[in-house]
Scaffold this active site. Structure first.
Site, PDB file in Angstrom:
ATOM      1  N   CYS A  89      -2.129   0.537 -16.525  1.00  0.00           N
ATOM      2  CA  CYS A  89      -1.102   1.089 -15.664  1.00  0.00           C
ATOM      3  C   CYS A  89       0.226   0.391 -15.941  1.00  0.00           C
ATOM      4  CB  CYS A  89      -1.510   0.891 -14.205  1.00  0.00           C
ATOM      5  SG  CYS A  89      -0.230   1.271 -12.990  1.00  0.00           S
ATOM      6  N   HIS A 237      -6.590   5.522  -9.753  1.00  0.00           N
ATOM      7  CA  HIS A 237      -5.819   4.275  -9.722  1.00  0.00           C
ATOM      8  C   HIS A 237      -4.400   4.527  -9.209  1.00  0.00           C
ATOM      9  CE1 HIS A 237      -4.475   0.283 -11.339  1.00  0.00           C
ATOM     10  NE2 HIS A 237      -3.319   0.936 -11.403  1.00  0.00           N
ATOM     11  N   GLU A 238      -3.745   5.529  -9.779  1.00  0.00           N
ATOM     12  CA  GLU A 238      -2.341   5.762  -9.426  1.00  0.00           C
ATOM     13  C   GLU A 238      -2.189   6.258  -7.987  1.00  0.00           C
ATOM     14  OE1 GLU A 238      -0.207   4.527 -11.288  1.00  0.00           O
ATOM     15  OE2 GLU A 238      -1.413   4.286 -13.110  1.00  0.00           O
ATOM     16  N   HIS A 241      -1.832   3.419  -5.716  1.00  0.00           N
ATOM     17  CA  HIS A 241      -0.455   2.937  -5.599  1.00  0.00           C
ATOM     18  C   HIS A 241       0.335   3.789  -4.606  1.00  0.00           C
ATOM     19  CE1 HIS A 241      -0.845  -0.074  -8.593  1.00  0.00           C
ATOM     20  NE2 HIS A 241      -0.784   0.712  -9.659  1.00  0.00           N
ATOM     21  N   HIS A 247      -2.270  -3.888  -7.631  1.00  0.00           N
ATOM     22  CA  HIS A 247      -3.377  -4.184  -8.527  1.00  0.00           C
ATOM     23  C   HIS A 247      -4.368  -5.179  -7.929  1.00  0.00           C
ATOM     24  CE1 HIS A 247      -0.804  -2.763 -12.130  1.00  0.00           C
ATOM     25  NE2 HIS A 247      -1.502  -1.779 -11.593  1.00  0.00           N
TER      26      HIS A 247
END
Length: 282
Positions: A89, A237-238, A241, A247
């Protein structure tokens, strides 16, 4: 997505503090991009010190190694290089509010982190809309939808729905190339010529932007495809965020910055505990 021509790979084992090695500035740029070093370098303005292994570089490298539970040797050893050349990322690792909680009952440690000042979606804002850019490839829509569904199921709090109004959506999703105006440039395909092997990035609440690197190749699943990056795994994952997680240093967490090619990765207990902690859902 290969690592042919990766300049960091060429540096492995050939430099330690005090040495001068051509191309060492690539390592400095890498550590600077992800928050470990204050360093800038432009091709038109070089300095003889750019390729010197100085105290600052050794300190930054040790900090990187400690964060990822490597031996903090301060040298560019095999394990460190192997991690650095993996796809990851684009969000930096450092300057975060870290929460490492130990539980006497469960004997577990959480590794999730939040962005500085713990930004989150406002209370009561548990339903979020998302929209794809007009040129977003149709075949890449389903894996992102599945990624949103993973988060909805895991949190029991957030719900998501796709809308057509790109400008009015809470979350906007697009493929971008190179310098696309948000300060986090993409690096081209497959980490060649000094690239950082960045796949995607997204921003903390309530920004809502999620960008994938248009020069990288993704598989649509469901399920992993050998030697191709799994888009659903990257999207999970994104989205973390976008919801406020940064992280994790837990290699098994979806919020771990790196992801191997050809691997499917979903939410684990560290990811879920992190979002529940951030929103007070426990």
């Amino acid at each position: 997505m290969g690592n042919i021509g990766n300049p960091i790979k060429q540096l492995k084992g050939c430099c330690d503090k005090g040495s001068k090695v051509q191309g060492l500035h690539h390592l400095k740029l890498y550590l600077a991009r992800f928050g470990y070093l204050n360093y800038q370098h432009t091709p038109n303005h070089t300095n003889v010190e750019d390729d010197k292994f100085d105290d600052e570089l050794e300190s930054a490298l040790k900090s990187y190694q400690k964060y990822y539970h490597l031996n903090a040797t301060g040298t560019l050893d095999e394990a460190t290089v192997s991690l650095m050349v993996m796809p990851r990322c684009g969000q930096p690792d450092k300057d975060k509010e870290t929460h490492n909680h130990g539980s006497k009952l469960l004997h577990t440690v959480s590794h999730y982190t939040f962005f500085k000042d713990n930004p989150r979606w406002p209370p009561g804002k548990s339903h979020l809309t998302y929209a794809f850019a007009s040129n977003y490839p149709n075949n890449h829509v389903p894996p992102v939808v599945r990624a949103f569904n993973q988060w909805a199921s895991a949190t029991g709090y957030f719900t998501f729905s796709q809308v057509d109004d790109f400008m009015g959506a809470d979350i906007t999703i697009s493929f971008e190339r190179g310098n696309h105006g948000d300060g986090l440039n993409f690096d081209g395909a497959g980490n060649v010529d000094g690239a950082d092997n960045v796949l995607a990035h997204a921003f903390a609440p309530t920004d809502g932007r999620l960008h994938f690197d248009a020069d990288d190749t993704f598989s649509d699943g469901p399920g992993a495809v050998q030697n191709v990056m799994d888009l659903e795994s990257v999207a999970v994952h994104e989205i973390g965020h976008l919801l406020g997680l940064d992280h994790s240093d837990d290699v098994n967490a979806s919020m771990y910055a790196y992801i191997p090619i050809g691997v499917e990765k979903g939410l684990n207990s560290d990811d879920i505990q992190g979002i529940k902690d951030l929103y007070g859902l426990n």
